[in-house]
Design a protein around this motif. Structure first.
Motif, PDB file in Angstrom:
ATOM      1  N   TRP A 133       0.842  -1.216   0.000  1.00  0.00           N
ATOM      2  CA  TRP A 133       0.000   0.000   0.000  1.00  0.00           C
ATOM      3  C   TRP A 133       0.867   1.253   0.000  1.00  0.00           C
ATOM      4  CZ3 TRP A 133       0.274   3.302   4.309  1.00  0.00           C
ATOM      5  CH2 TRP A 133      -0.509   4.450   4.194  1.00  0.00           C
ATOM      6  N   TYR A 171      -5.042  -2.950  10.386  1.00  0.00           N
ATOM      7  CA  TYR A 171      -5.080  -2.545   8.975  1.00  0.00           C
ATOM      8  C   TYR A 171      -6.353  -1.759   8.668  1.00  0.00           C
ATOM      9  CZ  TYR A 171      -1.002  -4.845   6.857  1.00  0.00           C
ATOM     10  OH  TYR A 171       0.272  -5.179   6.462  1.00  0.00           O
ATOM     11  N   ARG A 219      -6.562   2.250   7.418  1.00  0.00           N
ATOM     12  CA  ARG A 219      -7.220   2.746   6.209  1.00  0.00           C
ATOM     13  C   ARG A 219      -7.993   4.024   6.532  1.00  0.00           C
ATOM     14  NH1 ARG A 219     -10.111   0.684   1.078  1.00  0.00           N
ATOM     15  NH2 ARG A 219     -11.679   2.324   0.817  1.00  0.00           N
ATOM     16  N   LYS A 256      -6.801   6.199  -1.103  1.00  0.00           N
ATOM     17  CA  LYS A 256      -7.930   5.265  -1.161  1.00  0.00           C
ATOM     18  C   LYS A 256      -7.701   4.188  -2.217  1.00  0.00           C
ATOM     19  CE  LYS A 256     -12.978   5.222  -1.783  1.00  0.00           C
ATOM     20  NZ  LYS A 256     -13.022   4.346  -2.966  1.00  0.00           N
ATOM     21  N   TRP A 287      -5.235   1.560  -1.002  1.00  0.00           N
ATOM     22  CA  TRP A 287      -5.837   0.580  -0.086  1.00  0.00           C
ATOM     23  C   TRP A 287      -6.714  -0.412  -0.853  1.00  0.00           C
ATOM     24  CZ3 TRP A 287      -3.641  -0.445   4.130  1.00  0.00           C
ATOM     25  CH2 TRP A 287      -3.167   0.532   5.016  1.00  0.00           C
ATOM     26  N   VAL A 303      -7.603  -4.067   1.185  1.00  0.00           N
ATOM     27  CA  VAL A 303      -8.099  -3.660   2.502  1.00  0.00           C
ATOM     28  C   VAL A 303      -9.474  -3.033   2.291  1.00  0.00           C
ATOM     29  CG1 VAL A 303      -7.758  -2.146   4.488  1.00  0.00           C
ATOM     30  CG2 VAL A 303      -5.818  -3.376   3.499  1.00  0.00           C
ATOM     31  N   ASP A 306     -14.822   5.461   7.195  1.00  0.00           N
ATOM     32  CA  ASP A 306     -13.984   6.160   6.221  1.00  0.00           C
ATOM     33  C   ASP A 306     -14.595   7.506   5.839  1.00  0.00           C
ATOM     34  OD1 ASP A 306     -12.319   3.993   6.186  1.00  0.00           O
ATOM     35  OD2 ASP A 306     -12.866   3.314   4.167  1.00  0.00           O
TER      36      ASP A 306
END
Length: 675
Positions: free
Chosen positions: A410, A460, A464, A486, A489, A494, A500
């Protein structure tokens, strides 16, 4: 284990998926003012923090970064520390609460604090978690909430040997049943390259006719022989012999990298030392293992199979990265994230150092075969060394180094994009293309700002949410960087989380090539802008009480670099003096003011600021130091000047003393650095 609640100030229970971004135009208040505002918010016991009666909240740290301020808290219940009760409140620059990051999933409620087993019984359970025990640091009664429902528990910290070698373990035992609840390893083991950096310059300390490998400005940073924990010293300031099996040579590599990492933290992140307070930990070369580790008190450096000490950027940058992780809210990252977090700091250190003997890349262990099989981790294609490129539900339970694969992947996609942008191309788990890479500097800014929201139940999935929130804070008015974070991820599988944030509107700058993410002004956003920054040209370009600028070594105040410095105050009577210089910060650039200051004082108080050094930019106070900050050597200080982009502003250092007992503020090696 918990969800990050993104809660707007004044909201009792509503959770918003898209909190407002801190405004880049907001008037910035000091950290102290923001902390007072947040304290009022926390004392109102908003539902977001899962409050109970009999609780108190202890403010731990206030960190300003980008357009936000991060205020972290610990929690106590009936006087007992709550493990898993920590939280972070994030404000905009004006101190207005924007959202919260909370470890606890539910309120404690009414919990008895009378244990049914003894502390010695709990300690016996803890001892069984190691194969041999050298020392028990202590056992304390706590409230444990990390697995949901609150439990009364004992926590014992002990050191010795475990199944994987050296161990320093904190063990939580149910205080009613004696059941093992959790164990947290403080020895963060990492492996990496072992190369000689070539001829390098390191900062050392001189005392009389003796030099030592002790950093003069970063508290506790020294390089020592692990055989006796003695700092290397000598009659000259020349170190090592270029032989990789020589411990002093290993220390040259290790100390050089640690000092480069500290400079990176200051220049790129505005952080003062690895611990955030101007300090770090001793490095000890001589571990008889193909490994290295950080345990909260030291960094131990081992050797490769050829017997060469592995004090390289990959090793030292990574291990000090564990220390940075340990000294941001929530402590060492959990659920399989700790090693990738440390790898990102190793990579950033390597890129910042840009040493021709170790050209920056995204491999770990590429210069010397630690165990004879090449790189031990690969950030652009983790599967090349046997780690997973993609996140799955089994990742958090994997061996911690193997679990780093998706996080490293990532980070690479965020920094360099799937096309590589001058580095190797990187596959994605969903067949997507990750474009508009942020570059290594902005990538580590996103990582660091996410860590400032970290709690003790990190994962994880939480990272995010935190990194998306960090991207929104750092780049207001643009969704490009947010969308890259984004997409990266998504590209490592993920999954999206209910907490979010979202980003709509804003500008979309063109793709970067590893540098700034907004178009820089003509001439670029780089370089140092102050004239005569180290005073080696005397009073040139400085105004005010310029008699304070001289060669003061014969008066007992040696310069940090060169022979000239500015000595403010030190009279022991009521006195004020200042020096200043105007500097232009180009529009579109970020800027950091840094300087070294040695403070000595005859004041003996540990609570009262009698004598002060105030640092201002125009009418804005950037920071205040005082007799309470006195130290034996120079300390590095740094402050963001981002708010003054597009302006000419006067940087001023002003010292003031009261009527008795001298305090001296000696300033040297100032800089206004653009990026």
């Amino acid at each position: 284990m918990f969800a990050v609640g993104l809660v707007t100030a004044g909201t009792a229970a509503a959770v918003q998926a898209s909190p407002p971004s801190p405004s880049s135009d907001a008037f910035e208040v000091s950290n102290a003012v923001a902390a007072q505002s947040v304290d009022s918010f926390v004392k109102s016991k908003p539902s977001a923090i899962q409050p109970s009666s009999d609780e108190t909240y202890v403010q731990k740290s206030v960190t300003a970064s980008g357009n936000a301020k991060y205020v972290s808290y610990d929690r106590t219940y009936k006087g007992l520390h709550v493990t898993g009760g920590d939280f972070v409140v994030v404000t905009d620059k004006s101190g207005a609460t924007q959202y919260t990051s909370v470890a606890q999933t539910k309120a404690i409620g009414n919990l008895s604090t009378t244990p049914k087993i003894t502390s010695s019984a709990a300690e016996a359970v803890a001892r069984h978690q190691l194969t041999s025990v050298n020392n028990v640091e202590g056992t304390s009664l706590v409230v444990y909430t990390l697995d949901g429902a609150a439990k009364l528990a004992y926590e014992t910290t002990l050191s010795g040997t475990g199944a994987e070698g050296a161990s320093r373990l904190t063990v939580a035992v149910d205080a009613n049943t004696g059941a093992l609840l959790n164990s947290t390893e403080h020895v963060m083991k990492g492996t990496g390259t072992g190369w000689i950096n070539g001829s390098v310059t390191i900062n050392t300390t001189q005392s009389g006719s003796t030099y030592s490998m002790k950093d003069p400005s970063i508290t506790s940073l020294a390089c020592q022989d692990a055989a006796n924990n003695t700092t290397f010293s000598g009659s000259d300031d020349v170190w090592g012999n270029g032989t990789g099996t020589n411990r002093e040579t290993g220390c040259v590599d290790a100390l050089y990298v640690a000092q480069k990492e500290a400079a990176m933290l200051s220049s790129w992140l505005g952080r003062n030392g690895m611990d955030g307070s101007g300090g770090a930990w001793p490095i000890r070369v001589g571990l008889n293992d193909q490994n290295a580790y950080y345990d909260g008190t030291q960094v131990q450096i081992g050797k490769n199979t050829a017997g060469q000490w592995i004090g390289s950027a990959d090793v030292v940058g990574h291990e000090m990265g564990h220390g940075i992780d340990d000294h941001t809210p929530g402590g060492i990252s959990k659920s399989g994230t700790q090693e990738f977090v440390a790898d990102t700091f190793g990579a950033a250190t390597e890129w910042y150092a840009n040493n021709p003997n170790d050209p920056p890349d995204y491999l770990v262990g590429e210069e010397i075969n630690l165990v004879g099989s090449g790189p031990i981790r690969n950030m652009y294609n983790p599967s090349a060394v046997g780690d997973s490129n993609c996140y799955s539900s089994s990742t958090p339970s994997q061996e911690v180094h193997a679990a780093a694969g998706p996080g490293n992947h990532w980070f690479y996609l965020m920094a360099q994009g799937s096309a590589g942008n001058g580095q190797p191309s990187s596959p994605t788990c969903n067949g997507s293309t990750v474009s508009n890479p942020l570059g290594i500097q902005n990538a580590i800014k996103v990582m660091y700002n996410a860590m400032l929201m970290k709690t003790s139940s990190s994962s994880y999935l939480k990272y995010r949410t935190w990194t998306l929130t960090a991207a929104k804070n750092l780049f207001p008015g643009s969704c490009t960087q947010f969308n890259t974070v984004k997409a990266a991820w998504d590209a490592v599988s993920v999954p999206a989380q209910s907490g979010d944030p979202t980003c709509t509107g804003g500008t979309t700058p063109p793709p970067t090539t590893g540098g700034p993410t907004t178009p820089p002004p003509t001439g670029g956003c780089s370089g140092q802008k102050l004239a005569n920054p180290g005073f080696e040209s005397g009073t040139t370009s400085w105004s005010g009480n310029t008699g304070s600028i001289s060669q003061w070594a014969s008066s007992g105040q040696a310069a940090h670099g060169g022979t000239w410095s500015a000595w403010l105050d030190g009279y022991g009577s009521t006195h004020t003096e200042a020096i200043q210089q105007s500097v232009t910060i180009p529009a579109g650039c970020t800027a950091t003011l840094s300087f070294y200051v040695h403070i000595d004082s005859a004041e003996t108080t540990t609570t009262t600021q009698y004598d002060k050094l105030t640092v201002t930019a125009g009418s804005t106070t950037l920071g205040t130091l005082s007799n309470l900050n006195k130290a034996s050597g120079y300390q590095l200080q740094s402050y963001s000047l981002n708010a003054f982009a597009g302006q000419t502003v006067t940087i001023k250092f002003s010292g003031s003393e009261d009527s008795s007992l001298q305090t001296s503020f000696v300033i040297d090696d100032t800089a206004v650095t653009l990026s």
